[in-house]
Structure formats: C-alpha cells, structure tokens
Design a protein around this motif. Structure first.
Motif, mmCIF file in Angstrom:
data_model
loop_
_atom_site.group_PDB
_atom_site.id
_atom_site.type_symbol
_atom_site.label_atom_id
_atom_site.label_comp_id
_atom_site.label_asym_id
_atom_site.label_seq_id
_atom_site.Cartn_x
_atom_site.Cartn_y
_atom_site.Cartn_z
ATOM 1 N N ALA A 241 0.825 -1.201 0.000
ATOM 2 C CA ALA A 241 0.000 0.000 0.000
ATOM 3 C C ALA A 241 0.865 1.259 0.000
ATOM 4 N N ILE A 242 1.923 1.285 0.825
ATOM 5 C CA ILE A 242 2.719 2.515 0.936
ATOM 6 C C ILE A 242 3.825 2.601 -0.111
ATOM 7 N N THR A 243 4.101 1.499 -0.802
ATOM 8 C CA THR A 243 5.136 1.557 -1.834
ATOM 9 C C THR A 243 4.560 1.629 -3.249
ATOM 10 N N ASP A 244 3.408 0.997 -3.480
ATOM 11 C CA ASP A 244 2.892 0.868 -4.845
ATOM 12 C C ASP A 244 1.633 1.676 -5.135
ATOM 13 N N GLN A 245 0.946 2.137 -4.109
ATOM 14 C CA GLN A 245 -0.385 2.704 -4.332
ATOM 15 C C GLN A 245 -0.485 4.218 -4.181
ATOM 16 N N VAL A 246 0.560 4.871 -3.734
ATOM 17 C CA VAL A 246 0.458 6.298 -3.438
ATOM 18 C C VAL A 246 0.306 7.130 -4.701
ATOM 19 N N GLU A 247 1.193 6.958 -5.678
ATOM 20 C CA GLU A 247 1.147 7.787 -6.876
ATOM 21 C C GLU A 247 -0.159 7.603 -7.638
ATOM 22 N N ARG A 248 -0.752 6.420 -7.533
ATOM 23 C CA ARG A 248 -1.987 6.146 -8.248
ATOM 24 C C ARG A 248 -3.148 7.020 -7.779
#
Length: 336
Positions: A241-248
């Motif tokens: 969640a904190i590595t892959d989903q933020v920019e989205r």
C-alpha cells in the motif's frame, strides 16, 4: 457494484493477494513476525520517525496516540469535524478519560490558530491540562497548507503541547501537492496513516512516533485487544500500500474533479468545484429531490451512495471514468 460511499470499500490488488498468500509470518505480540517488523521499520524510515506500530484500524491508531500523549484528566484540542472526535465513538473520553476540546473548522478545514491559542487552559486546578493539538489532513477531502502546518507546530511547541496528525488520507494530501508524505509528517510528534482506504490494503493503519510513544502505544494496543498474532499476512499487503499505491491516487483526484464537473451540469445538484481538492465530492441536493428514493433506485442499478441533504461521493481505485459516466447516466434516467 459501483460504490461511491467511501474509499474504505477498495479491494486489495492482485499483487497484495499474492504477497499475503506467501508472507513470512510469526507471532507479532512476541515481536516475532518478520513481515510486520519490516513494515514498521520501513514506515518509520520513510516518514521520518524513530518507530512505527501496525494497528488493526485507524480508529485504534488515533486512540493509541491520544492515550500515549495524554493521561487521565488531560485534554486534547481538535476540530469539530475531526474524525477522532466526531466519528470514533468517543473513545478518547470513554477509554482514555481524555477530554476533547473541539473548535470550529474553517471552510478550508483548518482551525484558526488564534482560537487554538485561546483554548489552551492555564495551569489551574479548575481545568483539565491541555496536552495535545490534533489536526487532520486531508479533512473532508481538503488539504491543509504546508505553511499552516508549520505555524501550528510552532504554536504547539511554544505552548509545550504535543501535536498529532490524523493522517488517514495524508497520502492524498501529499499527492495533491506533489510532495512527499514526509514533508507533511515532519511537523508532527505522532501520525496515524490508514492503509485500508485509498491505498487498497484490506486491513490496517500505521502509528508513527518516537520510541517512548510507540512503546507506550504498544502496551495500550495489547490492552485494547489490538495485539495480533500472524499479522504478517496483513502487513504484506500494507507494505505494498505505501510503496505501490500512493502515486496512483492522482487518478482518483482527477476522477473526483470530473465527477464534480458532471454533477454540476445537473439542475438537481450543486457542487463547489474549487473545494474538490482530492478524492471527495460533496454534492448539495436541491429542494424537491427525494434523495432517499434516488439512492434506492441507484442501488437497484448497481450503484451505492450514502443519501443525505449533502451527498459525499468518494472516488477510489475501484471507480473508473466509465463508472462515473454510468452513474451520471443513471441519475438522469431516474430523475426524468
């Protein structure tokens, strides 16, 4: 279903499901779960804190922060619309014996610094001891300016208060400003970050703070029933969640603005488009619209909203531009 009720309804990604299935686990109450330990260490480093604690929910993370900063009979200052005052069951008062001092939130979500200063109690046996200032960012989908956070931190420091951030959607605030989350968290002594809203994890929040606060919070977590055993299964998804989903999240913000623009074309709704800063749209329902009936008809069409005189609509990973067009089309059909 097309679900606009909240970003809490997001489903874990396929990558999260795979990571959960293969997670290395241990007993986290003993401190033996390597996946939880990695998550906590990674979060602390990413956001600039000495320690972190994985919790079952954002409500518990906020409560742990309040109970770790304050003792029985102490007071914390917050906004009238603060989640940890209005929407968390009165936990600070009921379980922590901590008195909330709520103040009015301004239209932009902030609390006037002059009102915060005036609400700080003198050292007098007649009053609860003011220990903590709690802010929320985003609040109602609105982003608190960085300059305001810096001023609030200075005010807290000058009056010997600690300062907590309910950062349930702090990732949205960071993406909206095109800055790192750590640029927001730097102004706070503790921060809670929810991973199961727009960031798509199925369960969990992170509480950040110094070693003393996290140690105290870990003890309170056990007492409140938040100690989990093989929690690495959940932490594996939380790490993504904190590595892959933020920019989205930028996609959610674009979709929210598009949704607001489309609703504004309908005579039955009013939307203050400049206040749509992240992934929330507040649509004011004009007189003559039976919003309860409309919500029921939409549900029959596979669309979920929370009816009210003001309808909060939340975009998230499972809401596409096509879903929004379907939603607008169904409103038009049902309101003919």
């Amino acid at each position: 279903m097309i679900d606009f009720r909240s970003d809490t309804v997001t489903m874990p990604t396929e990558a999260m499901r795979k990571a959960m299935a293969t997670a290395e686990v241990g007993d986290d109450v003993y401190g033996d779960d390597p996946t939880v330990n990695r998550l906590e260490a990674m979060a602390a480093e990413m956001y600039g804190f000495d320690g972190a604690l994985f919790t079952p929910s954002g409500t518990q993370a906020n409560l742990l922060a309040l109970m770790s900063h304050c003792e029985r009979g102490d007071e914390y200052i917050c906004g009238q619309q603060a989640h940890n005052y209005k929407f968390e069951g009165g936990g600070a008062a009921v379980l922590g014996s901590i008195q909330p001092q709520p103040l009015n939130n301004q239209a932009d979500g902030s609390i006037l610094l002059s009102e915060i200063k005036a609400a700080i109690k003198p050292d007098d046996i007649h009053f609860a001891k003011t220990r903590l200032l709690s802010l929320e960012n985003t609040i109602g989908g609105k982003v608190l300016p960085q300059e305001y956070l810096a001023q609030a931190q200075t005010l807290a420091f000058d009056h010997k208060l600690k300062i907590h951030l309910d950062g349930a959607r702090v990732a949205n605030a960071a993406v909206a400003q095109n800055i790192a989350i750590s640029e927001i968290t730097q102004y706070f002594d503790s921060v809670s970050i929810c991973l199961s809203k727009g960031l798509c994890a199925p369960v969990g929040s992170i509480l950040l703070g110094d070693e003393r606060l996290i140690g105290k919070a870990r003890r309170w977590r056990k007492m409140l029933g938040g100690g989990m055993r093989q929690a690495g299964i959940l932490a594996a998804a939380a790490s993504l969640a904190i590595t892959d989903q933020v920019e989205r999240l930028a996609v959610d913000h674009d979709n929210a603005r598009y949704l607001a623009e489309q609703l504004s074309t309908l005579a039955e709704f009013r939307v203050d488009i400049p206040l749509v800063q992240t992934n929330m749209v507040f649509a004011y329902v004009n007189d003559g619209v039976d919003i309860g009936s409309l919500a029921m008809k939409l549900k029959q069409s596979g669309i979920l909203i929370s009816p009210g005189s003001t309808v909060r609509l939340v975009t998230h990973a499972d809401i596409s531009r096509a879903d929004i067009n379907t939603f607008i089309g169904e409103i038009k059909r049902h309101l003919k």
